[in-house]
Scaffold this motif. Structure first.
Motif, PDB file in Angstrom:
ATOM      1  N   GLY A  35      -7.222   1.191  -4.285  1.00  0.00           N
ATOM      2  CA  GLY A  35      -7.760   0.390  -5.384  1.00  0.00           C
ATOM      3  C   GLY A  35      -9.269   0.365  -5.433  1.00  0.00           C
ATOM      4  O   GLY A  35      -9.872  -0.544  -6.020  1.00  0.00           O
ATOM      5  N   ASP A  36      -9.904   1.360  -4.817  1.00  0.00           N
ATOM      6  CA  ASP A  36     -11.371   1.416  -4.753  1.00  0.00           C
ATOM      7  C   ASP A  36     -11.901   2.445  -5.739  1.00  0.00           C
ATOM      8  O   ASP A  36     -12.061   3.615  -5.412  1.00  0.00           O
ATOM      9  CB  ASP A  36     -11.803   1.764  -3.316  1.00  0.00           C
ATOM     10  N   SER A  73      -8.979   7.611  -3.191  1.00  0.00           N
ATOM     11  CA  SER A  73      -9.289   6.251  -2.743  1.00  0.00           C
ATOM     12  C   SER A  73      -8.994   5.232  -3.838  1.00  0.00           C
ATOM     13  O   SER A  73      -8.517   4.127  -3.564  1.00  0.00           O
ATOM     14  CB  SER A  73     -10.758   6.180  -2.325  1.00  0.00           C
ATOM     15  N   LYS A  74      -9.260   5.607  -5.089  1.00  0.00           N
ATOM     16  CA  LYS A  74      -9.012   4.691  -6.206  1.00  0.00           C
ATOM     17  C   LYS A  74      -7.536   4.333  -6.310  1.00  0.00           C
ATOM     18  O   LYS A  74      -7.160   3.160  -6.429  1.00  0.00           O
ATOM     19  CB  LYS A  74      -9.484   5.307  -7.527  1.00  0.00           C
ATOM     20  N   TYR A  75      -6.685   5.358  -6.266  1.00  0.00           N
ATOM     21  CA  TYR A  75      -5.255   5.107  -6.445  1.00  0.00           C
ATOM     22  C   TYR A  75      -4.565   4.650  -5.158  1.00  0.00           C
ATOM     23  O   TYR A  75      -3.520   4.011  -5.213  1.00  0.00           O
ATOM     24  CB  TYR A  75      -4.577   6.359  -7.002  1.00  0.00           C
ATOM     25  N   PHE A 132     -17.590   2.747 -12.448  1.00  0.00           N
ATOM     26  CA  PHE A 132     -16.181   2.580 -12.138  1.00  0.00           C
ATOM     27  C   PHE A 132     -15.426   3.825 -12.593  1.00  0.00           C
ATOM     28  O   PHE A 132     -15.457   4.183 -13.777  1.00  0.00           O
ATOM     29  CB  PHE A 132     -15.609   1.345 -12.839  1.00  0.00           C
ATOM     30  N   ILE A 133     -14.773   4.516 -11.648  1.00  0.00           N
ATOM     31  CA  ILE A 133     -13.986   5.710 -11.974  1.00  0.00           C
ATOM     32  C   ILE A 133     -12.666   5.267 -12.588  1.00  0.00           C
ATOM     33  O   ILE A 133     -11.841   4.632 -11.931  1.00  0.00           O
ATOM     34  CB  ILE A 133     -13.723   6.566 -10.709  1.00  0.00           C
ATOM     35  N   LEU A 134     -12.467   5.618 -13.854  1.00  0.00           N
ATOM     36  CA  LEU A 134     -11.273   5.156 -14.576  1.00  0.00           C
ATOM     37  C   LEU A 134     -10.024   5.928 -14.173  1.00  0.00           C
ATOM     38  O   LEU A 134      -8.933   5.377 -14.109  1.00  0.00           O
ATOM     39  CB  LEU A 134     -11.511   5.283 -16.085  1.00  0.00           C
ATOM     40  N   GLY A 135     -10.172   7.243 -13.913  1.00  0.00           N
ATOM     41  CA  GLY A 135      -9.005   8.067 -13.604  1.00  0.00           C
ATOM     42  C   GLY A 135      -8.171   8.303 -14.848  1.00  0.00           C
ATOM     43  O   GLY A 135      -8.700   8.610 -15.914  1.00  0.00           O
ATOM     44  N   PHE A 136      -6.853   8.124 -14.743  1.00  0.00           N
ATOM     45  CA  PHE A 136      -5.943   8.269 -15.887  1.00  0.00           C
ATOM     46  C   PHE A 136      -5.686   6.896 -16.481  1.00  0.00           C
ATOM     47  O   PHE A 136      -4.947   6.093 -15.892  1.00  0.00           O
ATOM     48  CB  PHE A 136      -4.627   8.910 -15.445  1.00  0.00           C
ATOM     49  N   TYR A 147       2.868   4.041 -10.452  1.00  0.00           N
ATOM     50  CA  TYR A 147       2.707   5.468 -10.172  1.00  0.00           C
ATOM     51  C   TYR A 147       1.463   5.758  -9.330  1.00  0.00           C
ATOM     52  O   TYR A 147       1.205   6.907  -8.990  1.00  0.00           O
ATOM     53  CB  TYR A 147       2.618   6.265 -11.478  1.00  0.00           C
ATOM     54  N   TYR A 148       0.680   4.718  -9.026  1.00  0.00           N
ATOM     55  CA  TYR A 148      -0.564   4.933  -8.281  1.00  0.00           C
ATOM     56  C   TYR A 148      -0.296   5.577  -6.915  1.00  0.00           C
ATOM     57  O   TYR A 148      -1.011   6.491  -6.498  1.00  0.00           O
ATOM     58  CB  TYR A 148      -1.311   3.604  -8.083  1.00  0.00           C
ATOM     59  N   GLY A 149       0.731   5.081  -6.221  1.00  0.00           N
ATOM     60  CA  GLY A 149       1.055   5.618  -4.899  1.00  0.00           C
ATOM     61  C   GLY A 149       1.429   7.093  -4.940  1.00  0.00           C
ATOM     62  O   GLY A 149       0.834   7.913  -4.226  1.00  0.00           O
ATOM     63  N   PRO A 150       2.422   7.481  -5.773  1.00  0.00           N
ATOM     64  CA  PRO A 150       2.786   8.902  -5.867  1.00  0.00           C
ATOM     65  C   PRO A 150       1.633   9.804  -6.302  1.00  0.00           C
ATOM     66  O   PRO A 150       1.489  10.915  -5.788  1.00  0.00           O
ATOM     67  CB  PRO A 150       3.916   8.914  -6.908  1.00  0.00           C
ATOM     68  N   VAL A 151       0.802   9.326  -7.250  1.00  0.00           N
ATOM     69  CA  VAL A 151      -0.327  10.140  -7.718  1.00  0.00           C
ATOM     70  C   VAL A 151      -1.345  10.339  -6.604  1.00  0.00           C
ATOM     71  O   VAL A 151      -1.845  11.452  -6.397  1.00  0.00           O
ATOM     72  CB  VAL A 151      -0.995   9.500  -8.961  1.00  0.00           C
TER      73      VAL A 151
END
Length: 327
Positions: free
Chosen positions: A88-89, A83-85, A12-16, A23-27
């Protein structure tokens, strides 16, 4: 999370980790724009040099190899975190994660060796200019860049294959925006983990510090030659020919050296800051390099301006002809 290595099928890619959901959309949009910039900029450089026969010189061939490397790196790393942000993948399969890890470290090592070729080109051009036409040809540069792509290959394959043999019995969370060696092996168990991490560090130091030693020698030698020159015009001309390569090299090495020195002296970063720094020094050069090629390299800048002027004149002529036809 998955805890038994026999059942470990994905990461699972955690990211930030500290990023609020709103903020997921803007990022994701920002990362997508960065990827578009990397793709468009580097494809343009490769296509422009291929199209313009006057630019098919050793220096610009090296730029093409670096642009191809930057384009590949952005393509390997960014789509998954976008794709994650965006969707949600954040799940990446076990072997896809190892494949991404291989390309992340392999392409970083290739960049280092290509920068060595770039420094060699400038060193011979300025320090022994009479031998430059003989020593540095398109064929010579193609062979040297071929070695730059080949030398790290067996080393990185060996590191990845060794990592695959480890039992993964901890969390399957990758505390990073993409799969890298440290993040993956941190989830492994057994006595071999430390040995593998030290081996991987030695390989990384070989691929980064060996080229850096020659790069420093080259540019110090060039600076000495510049300081010995009595002509101010000559100094400016040489500096203008070297400045793109120096900028590109600094963008690649300085942030890495900063993070390494900060860790060595005991200055610790929060997880979010560390991830942001790694993402910055990994992707910023790939996005900025095409701008440096176009605006800091005289031949490319002048050729681009000529092409734009011809295109503008062609459009004006067509518009004039169309308006007359309508009248």
């Amino acid at each position: 999370m998955i805890t038994n290595f026999t059942r470990m099928k994905s990461f699972f890619i955690l990211g930030f980790p500290g990023l609020p959901p709103h903020y997921y959309g803007p990022v994701s949009a920002l990362l997508f724009l960065i990827y578009l910039g990397i793709a468009i900029g580097n494809i343009f450089i490769i296509a422009f040099v291929i199209y313009e026969k006057s630019l098919q010189k050793p220096t610009y061939l090296v730029f093409c190899h670096l642009a191809l490397n930057d384009l590949t790196f952005g393509t390997v790393t960014l789509p998954k975190i976008i794709s994650k942000y965006w969707f949600g993948d954040g799940i990446i399969s076990f072997y896809c994660c190892f494949t991404q890890m291989f390309f992340v470290h392999y392409l970083g090592s290739v960049t280092s060796f290509i920068l060595l070729v770039m420094a060699l080109d400038r060193f011979i051009a300025i320090c022994i200019p009479l031998h430059y036409p003989v020593l540095i040809t398109n064929n010579t540069v193609s062979v040297l860049c071929g070695f730059a792509w080949f030398i790290p290959l067996p080393l990185m394959v060996a590191v990845v294959l060794h990592a695959l043999t480890l039992p993964y019995c901890k969390s399957n969370v990758i505390a990073q925006c993409y799969c890298d060696h440290f993040s993956i092996t941190s989830q492994a168990c057994g006595e071999d983990v430390k040995i593998l991490q030290v081996t991987a560090l030695c390989v990384a130091m070989f691929c980064l510090l060996l080229p850096l030693a020659f790069i420093l020698f080259s540019y110090v030698s060039i600076i000495v030659v510049i300081l010995k020159m009595s002509s101010v015009v000559g100094r400016k001309k040489i500096l203008s020919t070297c400045s793109p390569q120096i900028f590109i090299t600094c963008l690649f090495y300085l942030p890495r050296c900063f993070v390494y020195v900060a860790n060595t002296v005991g200055f610790s970063f929060s997880l979010d800051v560390r991830i942001l720094l790694i993402l910055f020094y990994s992707l910023f050069p790939a996005a900025v390099n095409p701008v440096i090629y176009c605006f800091k390299t005289q031949d490319m800048k002048q050729t681009l301006i000529k092409r734009l002027k011809k295109t503008k004149i062609g459009i004006e002529i067509k518009l004039s002809y169309f308006s007359k036809a309508v009248i």
